[in-house]
Design an enzyme around this catalytic site. Structure first.
Site, short mmCIF file in Angstrom:
data_model
loop_
_atom_site.label_atom_id
_atom_site.label_comp_id
_atom_site.label_asym_id
_atom_site.label_seq_id
_atom_site.Cartn_x
_atom_site.Cartn_y
_atom_site.Cartn_z
N LYS A 1 -9.18 -0.23 -6.97
CA LYS A 1 -7.63 -0.64 -7.34
C LYS A 1 -7.45 -0.90 -8.78
O LYS A 1 -8.87 -1.31 -9.69
CB LYS A 1 -7.48 -2.21 -6.36
CG LYS A 1 -5.94 -2.65 -6.40
CD LYS A 1 -6.14 -3.53 -5.75
CE LYS A 1 -6.77 -4.88 -5.64
NZ LYS A 1 -6.01 -5.84 -4.28
N LYS B 1 -6.26 2.06 1.99
CA LYS B 1 -4.89 1.34 2.10
C LYS B 1 -3.97 1.23 1.32
O LYS B 1 -3.01 1.47 0.66
CB LYS B 1 -6.02 -0.31 1.21
CG LYS B 1 -6.92 -0.40 2.02
CD LYS B 1 -7.50 -1.64 0.75
CE LYS B 1 -7.05 -2.98 0.37
NZ LYS B 1 -7.42 -3.39 -0.79
#
Length: 240
Positions: free
Chosen positions: A32, A99
């Site tokens: 991320k 995700k």
């Protein structure tokens, strides 16, 4: 009997942090870029390099000895074609857990349906946002579409941690409802060391951290000492 301790999801910004997270005992290494939003994404090239490193861990440690690998698709508008394309991009690099942020929108169900064909090929994790008054009715749609799991996170990192928005009872209802639909569960959102005891009792499969692991907050650098503290706290016997 107390529930099993939740696994540790550690969000990382580069290959060096990946190595630190693995060495520190993370159960899921999550790719991320916090500087780019709540679910800021790595570039395709960087994701490909990360999958190569993860594959090398498998050769060194065996598949069972390495952490799982997840990556976010970025903060996407709730437009079915765009969200599907973003998820396909990440899945195409070989990341096993993808995700996808599901912001509150009248089009949420259409977006979930658009992802169903991909969910049959890769493990998709839907991400709901505690500070957007999420509708847990969406969990049934995720189950029907074949998603592997669901997390609750926070969209606005300045608006407090997960526990400022949802109490443990509500989070427990979220976990129970997700399980009913066959989804694994995770809780994240500016979680701190002191949030862990209350959240362990909720029974989620994973707790996710970034800021608490870093020197200088979520856009700082991963600190092995802080990671070690979170890892140890997660494994302390709870009173629940």
């Amino acid at each position: 009997m107390s529930p099993a301790a939740p696994g540790l999801l550690a969000s990382v910004t580069d290959l060096h942090e990946m190595e630190l997270a693995r060495a520190g005992g993370a159960d899921i290494v999550d790719l991320k870029q916090p500087a780019f939003g709540a679910l800021g994404a790595w570039s395709t090239q960087a994701l490909t390099a990360a999958v190569m490193l993860w594959s090398a861990w498998g050769e060194q440690l065996g598949a069972a000895g390495r952490p799982a690998l997840s990556a976010t698709v970025g903060d996407q508008p709730m437009v079915p074609g765009l969200i599907r394309a973003a998820a396909e991009r990440v899945a195409g690099t070989g990341v096993p857990l993808v995700k996808v942020g599901l912001f509150v929108s009248p089009h949420a169900n259409e977006c979930i349906e658009a992802l169903a064909p991909l969910a049959s090929r890769v493990r998709l994790i839907g991400v709901l946002f505690a500070d957007e008054a999420p509708d847990f009715a969406v969990l049934a749609a995720l189950g029907r579409a074949g998603f592997a799991g669901v997390m609750i996170d926070t969209a606005d990192k300045k608006a407090g941690s997960l526990t400022a928005h949802l109490d443990p009872l509500t989070l427990g209802q979220f976990v129970a409802e997700a399980r009913r639909h066959g989804l694994m569960t995770g809780l994240a959102g500016s979680l701190r060391l002191e949030d862990i005891p209350a959240l362990v009792g909720v029974g989620a499969d994973y707790l996710g951290f970034r800021g608490a692991l870093c020197e200088g907050g979520r856009t700082g650098t991963l600190d092995p000492v802080r990671l070690g503290q979170v890892h140890a706290r997660l494994r302390e016997p709870s009173d629940h």
